[in-house]
Design a protein around this motif. Structure first.
Motif, PDB file in Angstrom:
ATOM      1  N   ASP A 124       0.833  -1.206   0.000  1.00 17.32           N
ATOM      2  CA  ASP A 124       0.000   0.000   0.000  1.00 17.32           C
ATOM      3  C   ASP A 124       0.869   1.259   0.000  1.00 17.32           C
ATOM      4  OD1 ASP A 124      -2.582   1.420   0.277  1.00 17.32           O
ATOM      5  OD2 ASP A 124      -1.753   1.983   2.231  1.00 17.32           O
ATOM      6  N   GLN A 125       1.931   1.249   0.790  1.00 19.75           N
ATOM      7  CA  GLN A 125       2.814   2.414   0.844  1.00 19.75           C
ATOM      8  C   GLN A 125       3.566   2.619  -0.469  1.00 19.75           C
ATOM      9  OE1 GLN A 125       2.924   4.812   3.360  1.00 19.75           O
ATOM     10  NE2 GLN A 125       1.049   3.627   3.648  1.00 19.75           N
ATOM     11  N   ILE A 126       3.977   1.529  -1.098  1.00 19.14           N
ATOM     12  CA  ILE A 126       4.636   1.635  -2.403  1.00 19.14           C
ATOM     13  C   ILE A 126       3.711   2.350  -3.388  1.00 19.14           C
ATOM     14  CG2 ILE A 126       5.398   0.285  -4.414  1.00 19.14           C
ATOM     15  CD1 ILE A 126       6.438  -1.807  -2.309  1.00 19.14           C
ATOM     16  N   LYS A 127       2.461   1.914  -3.427  1.00 16.36           N
ATOM     17  CA  LYS A 127       1.483   2.527  -4.336  1.00 16.36           C
ATOM     18  C   LYS A 127       1.313   4.013  -4.024  1.00 16.36           C
ATOM     19  CE  LYS A 127      -3.276   2.135  -5.842  1.00 16.36           C
ATOM     20  NZ  LYS A 127      -4.565   2.224  -5.223  1.00 16.36           N
ATOM     21  N   GLN A 128       1.165   4.346  -2.744  1.00 16.09           N
ATOM     22  CA  GLN A 128       0.960   5.748  -2.359  1.00 16.09           C
ATOM     23  C   GLN A 128       2.165   6.618  -2.705  1.00 16.09           C
ATOM     24  OE1 GLN A 128      -0.790   6.673   1.449  1.00 16.09           O
ATOM     25  NE2 GLN A 128      -1.698   4.626   1.557  1.00 16.09           N
ATOM     26  N   HIS A 129       3.372   6.114  -2.440  1.00 16.66           N
ATOM     27  CA  HIS A 129       4.571   6.913  -2.738  1.00 16.66           C
ATOM     28  C   HIS A 129       4.788   7.045  -4.239  1.00 16.66           C
ATOM     29  CE1 HIS A 129       5.758   7.691   1.350  1.00 16.66           C
ATOM     30  NE2 HIS A 129       5.514   6.422   1.634  1.00 16.66           N
ATOM     31  N   GLU A 130       4.484   5.998  -5.005  1.00 15.73           N
ATOM     32  CA  GLU A 130       4.582   6.116  -6.459  1.00 15.73           C
ATOM     33  C   GLU A 130       3.594   7.162  -6.987  1.00 15.73           C
ATOM     34  OE1 GLU A 130       6.100   1.631  -7.696  1.00 15.73           O
ATOM     35  OE2 GLU A 130       3.941   2.036  -7.601  1.00 15.73           O
ATOM     36  N   GLU A 131       2.387   7.185  -6.433  1.00 17.42           N
ATOM     37  CA  GLU A 131       1.392   8.172  -6.863  1.00 17.42           C
ATOM     38  C   GLU A 131       1.841   9.591  -6.523  1.00 17.42           C
ATOM     39  OE1 GLU A 131      -2.226   6.847  -4.998  1.00 17.42           O
ATOM     40  OE2 GLU A 131      -2.533   5.241  -6.465  1.00 17.42           O
ATOM     41  N   GLU A 163      10.105  11.281  -0.914  1.00 19.12           N
ATOM     42  CA  GLU A 163       9.228  10.247  -1.471  1.00 19.12           C
ATOM     43  C   GLU A 163      10.030   9.085  -2.038  1.00 19.12           C
ATOM     44  OE1 GLU A 163       5.980   9.852  -1.276  1.00 19.12           O
ATOM     45  OE2 GLU A 163       5.695  11.748  -0.216  1.00 19.12           O
ATOM     46  N   HIS A 164      11.124   9.390  -2.731  1.00 19.11           N
ATOM     47  CA  HIS A 164      11.965   8.322  -3.281  1.00 19.11           C
ATOM     48  C   HIS A 164      12.621   7.513  -2.160  1.00 19.11           C
ATOM     49  CE1 HIS A 164      11.670   8.737  -7.612  1.00 19.11           C
ATOM     50  NE2 HIS A 164      11.685  10.057  -7.460  1.00 19.11           N
ATOM     51  N   PHE A 169      12.598   2.371   0.901  1.00 19.25           N
ATOM     52  CA  PHE A 169      12.411   1.630   2.150  1.00 19.25           C
ATOM     53  C   PHE A 169      11.279   0.613   2.032  1.00 19.25           C
ATOM     54  CE2 PHE A 169       9.992   1.010   6.011  1.00 19.25           C
ATOM     55  CZ  PHE A 169      10.957   0.443   6.838  1.00 19.25           C
ATOM     56  N   TRP A 170      10.092   1.080   1.607  1.00 15.09           N
ATOM     57  CA  TRP A 170       8.935   0.185   1.549  1.00 15.09           C
ATOM     58  C   TRP A 170       9.135  -0.913   0.502  1.00 15.09           C
ATOM     59  CZ3 TRP A 170       5.957  -0.037   5.527  1.00 15.09           C
ATOM     60  CH2 TRP A 170       5.756   1.083   6.320  1.00 15.09           C
TER      61      TRP A 170
END
Length: 192
Positions: A124-131, A163-164, A169-170
């Motif tokens: 979920d965090q990967i998706k949010q940070h990519e967005e 964000e990167h 990390f995630w």
């Protein structure tokens, strides 16, 4: 004026009016939502109450429409401009605050089932940070050549770096490869 305490919200209001010029609370809310609201979260209701308080302190001047909706428009006074300038030029002693709910969930996850919860949280965090990276990169494309936006583009670059870092990390956590992060940290320490 020295005994009056101004909050971060006070300075957001003063700073936004300094950037935008005379503004209504609604205009402040919209401007914050499209700028500092990406990285500084606070209840937007404060943008409706704080200008009145600042006007009462003589930092803003209030003009109210005589008819119609009787909208309130606030302008920066000389005292408000001085207060903002003093704040901008003073040292910042507070440490960076991350206030990340996902980090809290990760910390307290021992109470749950880590085999299920942590990978789902990481995905979920990967998706949010990519967005968010996509949003920030879109802003760089739209405003990167605008000379009026240049001073604030530095803040956007900091946001992208953060964000990167969070994405790295995630992603490592999702891949079960925290050793990759530790090795990168060790390499940075050895270079420095």
């Amino acid at each position: 004026m020295s005994d009056v305490r101004l909050s971060a919200t006070s300075y957001v209001v003063l700073g936004m009016i300094a950037l935008r010029g005379p503004s209504t609370p609604y205009e402040l809310k919209r401007a914050v939502g499209h700028s500092v609201g990406y990285f500084w979260h606070f209840p937007h209701a404060q943008l409706y109450s704080e200008p009145d308080r600042l006007a009462g302190l003589g930092l803003l001047e209030l003009a109210v429409e005589a008819t119609g909706r009787r909208r309130k428009t606030y302008s920066l006074t000389d005292a408000g401009r001085t207060a903002l300038k003093d704040w901008l030029s003073s040292p910042t002693h507070e440490h960076f605050q991350m206030r990340d709910i996902a980090e809290l969930k990760l910390f307290f996850n021992e109470a749950g089932d880590p085999e299920d919860d942590i990978p789902a949280l990481a995905r979920d965090q990967i998706k949010q940070h990519e967005e968010r990276i996509a949003v920030y990169e879109g802003m760089v494309e739209r405003f990167g050549d605008d000379p009026h936006a240049q001073p604030r583009m530095i803040t956007l670059e900091l946001g992208l770096e953060m964000e990167h870092a969070a994405l790295r990390f995630w992603s490592a956590l999702a891949d079960g490869d925290l050793d990759r992060l530790r090795a990168a940290r060790s390499a940075r320490r050895n270079r420095g």
